[in-house]
Write a protein that holds these residues in place. Structure first.
Motif, short mmCIF file in Angstrom:
data_model
loop_
_atom_site.label_atom_id
_atom_site.label_comp_id
_atom_site.label_asym_id
_atom_site.label_seq_id
_atom_site.Cartn_x
_atom_site.Cartn_y
_atom_site.Cartn_z
N TRP A 37 44.60 -13.69 37.26
CA TRP A 37 43.33 -13.25 36.66
C TRP A 37 42.31 -14.32 37.01
O TRP A 37 42.40 -15.44 36.49
N GLY A 38 41.37 -14.01 37.87
CA GLY A 38 40.48 -15.06 38.37
C GLY A 38 39.02 -14.84 38.04
O GLY A 38 38.53 -13.71 38.11
N TYR B 105 32.18 -20.01 36.91
CA TYR B 105 32.50 -21.44 37.02
C TYR B 105 31.24 -22.29 36.85
O TYR B 105 31.26 -23.29 36.15
N CYS C 13 41.45 -27.32 39.70
CA CYS C 13 42.88 -27.42 39.38
C CYS C 13 43.30 -26.21 38.55
O CYS C 13 42.72 -25.96 37.49
N ASP D 258 43.16 -23.09 39.86
CA ASP D 258 42.16 -22.07 40.20
C ASP D 258 42.76 -20.67 40.38
O ASP D 258 42.03 -19.68 40.28
N PRO E 143 43.71 -17.11 41.37
CA PRO E 143 42.98 -16.19 42.23
C PRO E 143 41.48 -16.15 41.92
O PRO E 143 40.82 -15.12 42.12
C1 LIG Z 1 44.55 -18.18 33.34
S1 LIG Z 1 44.70 -18.70 35.00
C2 LIG Z 1 43.08 -19.37 35.30
C3 LIG Z 1 42.63 -19.18 36.74
C4 LIG Z 1 41.25 -19.77 37.06
N1 LIG Z 1 41.18 -21.17 36.77
C5 LIG Z 1 40.17 -19.05 36.30
O1 LIG Z 1 39.66 -19.60 35.31
O2 LIG Z 1 39.82 -17.93 36.68
C6 LIG Z 1 45.71 -20.17 34.88
C7 LIG Z 1 46.15 -20.70 36.23
O3 LIG Z 1 46.86 -21.93 36.03
C8 LIG Z 1 47.90 -21.99 37.00
N2 LIG Z 1 48.91 -22.98 36.56
C9 LIG Z 1 49.98 -22.80 35.75
N3 LIG Z 1 50.64 -23.95 35.59
C10 LIG Z 1 49.98 -24.90 36.31
C11 LIG Z 1 50.17 -26.29 36.55
N4 LIG Z 1 51.19 -26.96 35.97
N5 LIG Z 1 49.30 -26.95 37.35
C12 LIG Z 1 48.25 -26.27 37.91
N6 LIG Z 1 48.02 -24.95 37.73
C13 LIG Z 1 48.87 -24.27 36.94
C14 LIG Z 1 48.41 -20.57 37.07
O4 LIG Z 1 49.13 -20.32 38.25
C15 LIG Z 1 47.10 -19.78 36.99
O5 LIG Z 1 46.58 -19.51 38.28
#
Ligand SMILES: C[S@@+](CC[C@H](N)C(=O)[O-])C[C@H]1O[C@@H](n2cnc3c(N)ncnc32)[C@H](O)[C@@H]1O
Length: 228
Positions: free
Chosen positions: A10-11, A17, A35, A37, A39
């Motif tokens: 869910w991006g 941003y 960090c 990010d 999709p």
């Molecule tokens: C809710 S999504 C948010 C995506 C984006 N940042 C946004 O706000 O649209 C959370 C993201 O954190 C990533 N994630 C989960 N564990 C993580 C970790 N230990 N380090 C970095 N990213 C992580 C997931 O794969 C996912 O893409």
């Protein structure tokens, strides 16, 4: 282990941003880390505008086709859940669940279109907190959207502290949004994290931003490294 079936991709968009993190034009000139990010469309659009952005996420272990299939498989489920919990959100900038679906899909399609080139250019890096494969001070700014604090039930206090210190290692300044956990209460780790970061010598502030979608989530944590 990080597996794709546990992820609900869910991006958010570039515009979200910039609002969540109060990003000024001059700040976009620096080297930026996104960090977690996933999709999001931030890297794609920022790169198109000439910015230098690297995104890291364990999601980037997977292929474009796999991520796209997972987005398709989970999209209706996320939209249905949002429809059922509409009261938890502020319907102003985004005025309806249908519009939300369009905004999110546009952001994720921008990511999918950019992902193959971005992987080759090293702009999408398969890496996970609390340990990142970047040199100390590699970035001017690190952004962390909808990961730390939001998932306070899944990620414990030790993980939060180690991750925040790691982000401070790789970037001169770190911004985290939101400060609420899922469910809408302030993360139980916020206060302790602020104290820990101040004890480590960093400048820490909580700032109101121009973005509120999850009701009450309108503040970011801003950490300026002591030697930044
Ligand atoms: C809710 S999504 C948010 C995506 C984006 N940042 C946004 O706000 O649209 C959370 C993201 O954190 C990533 N994630 C989960 N564990 C993580 C970790 N230990 N380090 C970095 N990213 C992580 C997931 O794969 C996912 O893409």
């Amino acid at each position: 282990m990080f597996t794709l079936d546990k992820v609900v991709p869910w991006g958010r968009s570039f515009e979200e941003y910039t609002a969540m993190f109060l990003l000024a034009e001059a700040e976009m000139a620096g080297r930026i880390l996104g960090c977690g990010d996933g999709p999001a469309g931030f890297n794609a659009e920022a790169t198109r505008r000439g910015a230098r952005v690297v995104s890291c996420d364990p999601l980037y272990a997977f292929s474009n086709a796999d991520i796209e299939a997972r987005i398709t498989a989970t999209y209706e489920q996320v939209i249905d859940q949002t429809r059922q919990n509409q009261k938890e959100f502020v319907w102003e900038a985004i005025t309806s669940v249908d519009e939300l679906g369009k905004v999110r899909m546009a952001a994720m399609n921008a990511f999918l279109a950019d992902y193959p080139a971005g992987l080759m250019e090293g702009r999408y890096v398969n890496a996970a907190l609390p340990s990142l494969p970047f040199p100390t001070g590699d970035f001017d700014l690190a952004l962390c959207s909808h990961l730390l604090f939001l998932y306070s039930q899944q990620l414990d206090e030790e993980f939060h502290h180690a991750s925040l210190l790691e982000l401070c290692r790789v970037a001169k300044e770190v911004r985290v949004f939101p400060l609420l956990a899922l469910g809408g209460a302030r993360s139980p780790y916020l206060e302790g994290s602020v104290e820990m970061l101040r004890t480590a010598g960093h400048n820490v502030s909580i700032q109101r931003v121009n973005y509120e979608f999850q009701r009450g989530a309108c503040e970011m944590l801003r950490i300026q490294r002591a030697d930044g």
